[in-house]
Design a protein around this motif. Structure first.
Motif, PDB file in Angstrom:
ATOM      1  N   LYS A  92     -16.618  19.908 -28.856  1.00 61.88           N
ATOM      2  CA  LYS A  92     -15.645  19.050 -28.283  1.00 61.88           C
ATOM      3  C   LYS A  92     -15.852  18.175 -27.135  1.00 61.88           C
ATOM      4  O   LYS A  92     -16.270  18.942 -26.131  1.00 61.88           O
ATOM      5  N   ILE A  93     -15.530  16.889 -27.091  1.00 62.03           N
ATOM      6  CA  ILE A  93     -16.091  16.063 -26.092  1.00 62.03           C
ATOM      7  C   ILE A  93     -15.127  16.352 -24.798  1.00 62.03           C
ATOM      8  O   ILE A  93     -13.803  16.336 -24.663  1.00 62.03           O
ATOM      9  N   ILE A  94     -15.941  16.606 -23.712  1.00 60.13           N
ATOM     10  CA  ILE A  94     -15.267  17.153 -22.475  1.00 60.13           C
ATOM     11  C   ILE A  94     -15.684  16.219 -21.193  1.00 60.13           C
ATOM     12  O   ILE A  94     -14.980  16.180 -20.126  1.00 60.13           O
ATOM     13  N   GLU A  95     -16.565  15.466 -21.347  1.00 57.33           N
ATOM     14  CA  GLU A  95     -16.902  14.111 -20.096  1.00 57.33           C
ATOM     15  C   GLU A  95     -17.668  13.121 -20.888  1.00 57.33           C
ATOM     16  O   GLU A  95     -18.473  13.274 -21.846  1.00 57.33           O
ATOM     17  N   ILE A  96     -17.486  12.110 -20.423  1.00 52.65           N
ATOM     18  CA  ILE A  96     -18.243  10.635 -20.714  1.00 52.65           C
ATOM     19  C   ILE A  96     -18.719  10.191 -19.737  1.00 52.65           C
ATOM     20  O   ILE A  96     -18.294  10.067 -18.617  1.00 52.65           O
ATOM     21  N   GLY A  97     -20.195  10.002 -19.905  1.00 45.89           N
ATOM     22  CA  GLY A  97     -21.162   9.455 -18.843  1.00 45.89           C
ATOM     23  C   GLY A  97     -21.440   8.119 -19.063  1.00 45.89           C
ATOM     24  O   GLY A  97     -20.703   7.210 -19.671  1.00 45.89           O
ATOM     25  N   ILE A  98     -22.461   7.531 -18.638  1.00 47.76           N
ATOM     26  CA  ILE A  98     -22.734   6.195 -18.371  1.00 47.76           C
ATOM     27  C   ILE A  98     -23.139   5.753 -19.968  1.00 47.76           C
ATOM     28  O   ILE A  98     -23.007   4.631 -20.783  1.00 47.76           O
ATOM     29  N   SER A  99     -24.254   6.659 -20.577  1.00 50.61           N
ATOM     30  CA  SER A  99     -24.613   6.400 -21.756  1.00 50.61           C
ATOM     31  C   SER A  99     -24.660   7.641 -22.767  1.00 50.61           C
ATOM     32  O   SER A  99     -25.725   7.744 -23.408  1.00 50.61           O
ATOM     33  N   SER A 100     -23.820   8.666 -22.195  1.00 52.38           N
ATOM     34  CA  SER A 100     -23.956   9.868 -23.211  1.00 52.38           C
ATOM     35  C   SER A 100     -22.439  10.671 -23.011  1.00 52.38           C
ATOM     36  O   SER A 100     -21.740  10.169 -22.072  1.00 52.38           O
ATOM     37  N   TRP A 101     -22.224  11.713 -23.744  1.00 51.68           N
ATOM     38  CA  TRP A 101     -21.099  12.393 -23.704  1.00 51.68           C
ATOM     39  C   TRP A 101     -21.458  13.886 -23.516  1.00 51.68           C
ATOM     40  O   TRP A 101     -22.713  14.413 -24.057  1.00 51.68           O
ATOM     41  N   THR A 102     -20.661  14.687 -22.683  1.00 53.59           N
ATOM     42  CA  THR A 102     -20.928  16.181 -22.533  1.00 53.59           C
ATOM     43  C   THR A 102     -19.979  16.955 -23.526  1.00 53.59           C
ATOM     44  O   THR A 102     -18.983  16.303 -23.544  1.00 53.59           O
ATOM     45  N   VAL A 103     -20.490  17.695 -24.359  1.00 56.14           N
ATOM     46  CA  VAL A 103     -19.756  18.294 -25.380  1.00 56.14           C
ATOM     47  C   VAL A 103     -19.698  19.754 -25.235  1.00 56.14           C
ATOM     48  O   VAL A 103     -20.811  20.627 -24.874  1.00 56.14           O
ATOM     49  N   ASP A 104     -18.427  20.488 -25.328  1.00 55.42           N
ATOM     50  CA  ASP A 104     -18.292  21.782 -25.421  1.00 55.42           C
ATOM     51  C   ASP A 104     -18.647  22.299 -26.590  1.00 55.42           C
ATOM     52  O   ASP A 104     -18.031  22.007 -27.683  1.00 55.42           O
ATOM     53  N   ILE A 105     -19.674  23.255 -26.638  1.00 55.26           N
ATOM     54  CA  ILE A 105     -20.245  24.060 -27.987  1.00 55.26           C
ATOM     55  C   ILE A 105     -20.193  25.543 -27.690  1.00 55.26           C
ATOM     56  O   ILE A 105     -20.612  26.152 -28.768  1.00 55.26           O
ATOM     57  N   ASN A 106     -19.039  26.025 -27.196  1.00 58.42           N
ATOM     58  CA  ASN A 106     -18.803  27.475 -27.197  1.00 58.42           C
ATOM     59  C   ASN A 106     -19.869  28.146 -26.487  1.00 58.42           C
ATOM     60  O   ASN A 106     -20.338  29.076 -27.220  1.00 58.42           O
ATOM     61  N   SER A 107     -20.524  27.835 -25.692  1.00 58.41           N
ATOM     62  CA  SER A 107     -21.693  28.186 -24.875  1.00 58.41           C
ATOM     63  C   SER A 107     -22.157  28.159 -23.621  1.00 58.41           C
ATOM     64  O   SER A 107     -21.207  27.405 -22.916  1.00 58.41           O
ATOM     65  N   PRO A 108     -22.929  28.879 -22.943  1.00 60.50           N
ATOM     66  CA  PRO A 108     -22.975  28.789 -21.535  1.00 60.50           C
ATOM     67  C   PRO A 108     -23.560  27.424 -21.236  1.00 60.50           C
ATOM     68  O   PRO A 108     -23.459  26.763 -20.129  1.00 60.50           O
ATOM     69  N   TYR A 109     -24.230  26.828 -22.317  1.00 63.77           N
ATOM     70  CA  TYR A 109     -24.891  25.562 -22.178  1.00 63.77           C
ATOM     71  C   TYR A 109     -23.951  24.539 -22.749  1.00 63.77           C
ATOM     72  O   TYR A 109     -23.306  24.777 -23.812  1.00 63.77           O
ATOM     73  N   ASN A 110     -23.726  23.534 -22.222  1.00 61.68           N
ATOM     74  CA  ASN A 110     -23.172  22.064 -22.549  1.00 61.68           C
ATOM     75  C   ASN A 110     -24.019  21.344 -23.647  1.00 61.68           C
ATOM     76  O   ASN A 110     -25.095  21.424 -23.056  1.00 61.68           O
ATOM     77  N   GLY A 111     -23.356  20.677 -24.613  1.00 58.76           N
ATOM     78  CA  GLY A 111     -24.261  19.926 -25.421  1.00 58.76           C
ATOM     79  C   GLY A 111     -24.369  18.380 -24.885  1.00 58.76           C
ATOM     80  O   GLY A 111     -23.391  18.045 -23.971  1.00 58.76           O
ATOM     81  N   ILE A 112     -25.563  17.854 -24.863  1.00 60.40           N
ATOM     82  CA  ILE A 112     -25.510  16.586 -24.441  1.00 60.40           C
ATOM     83  C   ILE A 112     -25.675  15.553 -25.836  1.00 60.40           C
ATOM     84  O   ILE A 112     -26.507  15.775 -26.245  1.00 60.40           O
ATOM     85  N   LEU A 113     -24.905  14.599 -25.667  1.00 61.00           N
ATOM     86  CA  LEU A 113     -24.945  13.533 -26.692  1.00 61.00           C
ATOM     87  C   LEU A 113     -25.401  12.305 -26.483  1.00 61.00           C
ATOM     88  O   LEU A 113     -24.323  11.526 -25.780  1.00 61.00           O
ATOM     89  N   GLN A 114     -26.669  11.755 -26.464  1.00 56.00           N
ATOM     90  CA  GLN A 114     -26.845  10.385 -26.195  1.00 56.00           C
ATOM     91  C   GLN A 114     -26.374   9.574 -26.971  1.00 56.00           C
ATOM     92  O   GLN A 114     -26.152   9.622 -28.313  1.00 56.00           O
ATOM     93  N   LEU A 115     -26.132   8.245 -26.662  1.00 57.44           N
ATOM     94  CA  LEU A 115     -25.698   7.186 -27.271  1.00 57.44           C
ATOM     95  C   LEU A 115     -26.490   6.891 -28.526  1.00 57.44           C
ATOM     96  O   LEU A 115     -25.947   6.593 -29.707  1.00 57.44           O
ATOM     97  N   SER A 116     -27.734   6.914 -28.238  1.00 60.26           N
ATOM     98  CA  SER A 116     -28.615   6.696 -29.423  1.00 60.26           C
ATOM     99  C   SER A 116     -28.710   7.654 -30.208  1.00 60.26           C
ATOM    100  O   SER A 116     -29.234   7.427 -31.399  1.00 60.26           O
ATOM    101  N   GLU A 117     -28.161   8.738 -30.255  1.00 64.73           N
ATOM    102  CA  GLU A 117     -27.822   9.569 -31.179  1.00 64.73           C
ATOM    103  C   GLU A 117     -26.426   9.573 -31.830  1.00 64.73           C
ATOM    104  O   GLU A 117     -26.136  10.672 -32.468  1.00 64.73           O
ATOM    105  N   THR A 118     -25.750   8.604 -31.689  1.00 64.13           N
ATOM    106  CA  THR A 118     -24.364   8.289 -32.419  1.00 64.13           C
ATOM    107  C   THR A 118     -24.459   7.378 -33.416  1.00 64.13           C
ATOM    108  O   THR A 118     -23.857   7.596 -34.711  1.00 64.13           O
ATOM    109  N   ILE A 119     -24.927   6.199 -32.875  1.00 62.00           N
ATOM    110  CA  ILE A 119     -25.018   5.130 -34.180  1.00 62.00           C
ATOM    111  C   ILE A 119     -26.424   4.481 -34.139  1.00 62.00           C
ATOM    112  O   ILE A 119     -27.028   4.545 -32.953  1.00 62.00           O
TER     113      ILE A 119
END
Length: 209
Positions: free
Chosen positions: A71-98
């Motif tokens: 679940k997207i929980i934060e938007i950065g300059i060129s990436s998103w922070t993703v809640d993945i049900n873990s102590p670690y948040n996932g990082i989704l870079q713009l280059s890994e979306t399209i």
């Protein structure tokens, strides 16, 4: 204000976590102005200065190649922070979306993925020293335009046969993430809601253990 442990690191009972004006969260106790771990788990801080220790028995630790529901929980300059049900948040870079080039000056990232959006993603980089990197560029990954997400405990499992039975019975598709999340994608809306009720009732009765 001082934090003695790295975010996401494994901590032991009675470990000194921080000192200063912090808030006590799950698995943390306070003595005067010092904060300690109550049990073995993963140390986690948030933006509200709340300290947490996630029990190791119920935590999801990412592995490269895992398919996760986030679940997207934060938007950065060129990436998103993703809640993945873990102590670690996932990082989704713009280059890994399209694949096509994007002009960040002219593009509002919320038009691609907004806070609250649910995604199916794959872990592509993780080494315990930093938050895992995700991708949604592969087939069957990406933003979920319609669906219902459930979270399962570590003990709750659905076999492939049980999943197929539910899909056939309620005319829906089910995606099971490695991070103990279940996504029900409807073919008919009322059938998906019935599938959710069926799964929850059977979990409560212990039939999926």
């Amino acid at each position: 204000m001082v934090i003695f442990k790295k975010n996401g690191s494994l901590v032991y009972p009675c470990s000194l976590l921080a000192e200063g004006n912090y808030k006590t969260g799950i698995g943390v106790y306070r003595e005067n102005n010092r904060f300690f771990s109550s049990f073995l788990g993963y140390f986690k801080t948030d933006y509200n200065n709340t300290l947490n220790v996630v029990p190791i028995k119920s935590v999801y630790v990412p592995v490269v190649g895992d398919i996760v529901i986030g679940k997207i929980i934060e938007i950065g300059i060129s990436s998103w922070t993703v809640d993945i049900n873990s102590p670690y948040n996932g990082i989704l870079q713009l280059s890994e979306t399209i694949s096509r080039p994007i002009d960040l000056v002219k593009t509002d990232l919320r038009e691609i993925l907004n806070i609250g959006d649910i995604i199916i993603a794959k872990v592509i980089v993780f080494d315990l020293t930093r938050d895992p990197l995700l991708t949604i560029k592969e087939s069957k990954l990406g933003r979920v335009r319609e669906g219902y997400m459930l979270e399962l405990s570590k003990e709750e499992k659905l076999s492939e046969r049980k999943i197929k039975d539910i899909e056939e019975k309620f005319k829906c598709s089910i995606v099971v993430g490695k991070n103990k999340r279940l996504l029900i994608i409807p073919k008919k809306n009322e059938k998906a809601l019935s599938a959710i009720e069926y799964i929850i009732k059977n979990i409560e009765r212990g039939r999926f253990k």
